[in-house]
Design a protein around this motif. Structure first.
Motif, PDB file in Angstrom:
ATOM      1  N   ASN A  21       8.889  18.292  13.587  1.00 49.22           N
ATOM      2  CA  ASN A  21       8.245  19.024  12.496  1.00 49.22           C
ATOM      3  C   ASN A  21       8.863  20.409  12.316  1.00 49.22           C
ATOM      4  O   ASN A  21       9.017  20.885  11.183  1.00 49.22           O
ATOM      5  CB  ASN A  21       6.742  19.155  12.753  1.00 49.22           C
ATOM      6  N   ASN A  22       9.222  21.062  13.426  1.00 42.86           N
ATOM      7  CA  ASN A  22       9.885  22.367  13.336  1.00 42.86           C
ATOM      8  C   ASN A  22      11.210  22.257  12.589  1.00 42.86           C
ATOM      9  O   ASN A  22      11.523  23.096  11.737  1.00 42.86           O
ATOM     10  CB  ASN A  22      10.154  22.933  14.727  1.00 42.86           C
ATOM     11  N   ASN A  25      10.586  21.782   8.933  1.00 40.57           N
ATOM     12  CA  ASN A  25      10.089  23.010   8.320  1.00 40.57           C
ATOM     13  C   ASN A  25      11.206  24.037   8.155  1.00 40.57           C
ATOM     14  O   ASN A  25      11.281  24.713   7.123  1.00 40.57           O
ATOM     15  CB  ASN A  25       8.953  23.594   9.165  1.00 40.57           C
ATOM     16  N   VAL A  44       6.192  27.985   1.371  1.00 40.88           N
ATOM     17  CA  VAL A  44       6.761  27.430   2.599  1.00 40.88           C
ATOM     18  C   VAL A  44       6.365  28.285   3.803  1.00 40.88           C
ATOM     19  O   VAL A  44       6.017  27.756   4.859  1.00 40.88           O
ATOM     20  CB  VAL A  44       8.295  27.301   2.483  1.00 40.88           C
ATOM     21  N   LEU A  47       3.025  27.492   5.241  1.00 45.78           N
ATOM     22  CA  LEU A  47       2.869  26.249   6.000  1.00 45.78           C
ATOM     23  C   LEU A  47       2.670  26.509   7.489  1.00 45.78           C
ATOM     24  O   LEU A  47       1.941  25.783   8.163  1.00 45.78           O
ATOM     25  CB  LEU A  47       4.065  25.326   5.780  1.00 45.78           C
ATOM     26  N   TYR A  48       3.318  27.554   8.021  1.00 51.09           N
ATOM     27  CA  TYR A  48       3.118  27.902   9.427  1.00 51.09           C
ATOM     28  C   TYR A  48       1.656  28.240   9.692  1.00 51.09           C
ATOM     29  O   TYR A  48       1.091  27.856  10.699  1.00 51.09           O
ATOM     30  CB  TYR A  48       3.978  29.108   9.815  1.00 51.09           C
ATOM     31  N   LEU A  55       3.189  22.339  14.767  1.00 53.97           N
ATOM     32  CA  LEU A  55       4.508  22.891  15.055  1.00 53.97           C
ATOM     33  C   LEU A  55       4.551  23.417  16.478  1.00 53.97           C
ATOM     34  O   LEU A  55       3.543  23.876  17.014  1.00 53.97           O
ATOM     35  CB  LEU A  55       4.837  24.024  14.081  1.00 53.97           C
TER      36      LEU A  55
END
Length: 60
Positions: A21-22, A25, A44, A47-48, A55
């Motif tokens: 996923n990291n 991203n 974006v 999203l974190y 993540l």
């Protein structure tokens, strides 16, 4: 051979998925930067915050 018989530990699988996923991203972040669309870049970066539990890296 042992992994085939016993399977993978849940912690190991969760770590691998979070690392994947990291990478996805970071790729999305690079594409957003290249697009020059500030709104997309902000989305974006959010999203974190919204999906940080998916993540491995912590948000800056």
């Amino acid at each position: 051979m042992r992994r085939n018989a016993e399977g993978f530990p849940i912690y190991f699988l969760a770590t691998v998925i979070k690392q994947s996923n990291n990478l996805a991203n970071m790729t999305l972040m690079a594409l957003a930067e290249l697009s020059g669309d500030v709104g997309l870049q902000r989305c974006v970066m959010g999203l974190y915050r919204d999906y940080g539990d998916c993540l491995q890296l912590s948000p800056m």
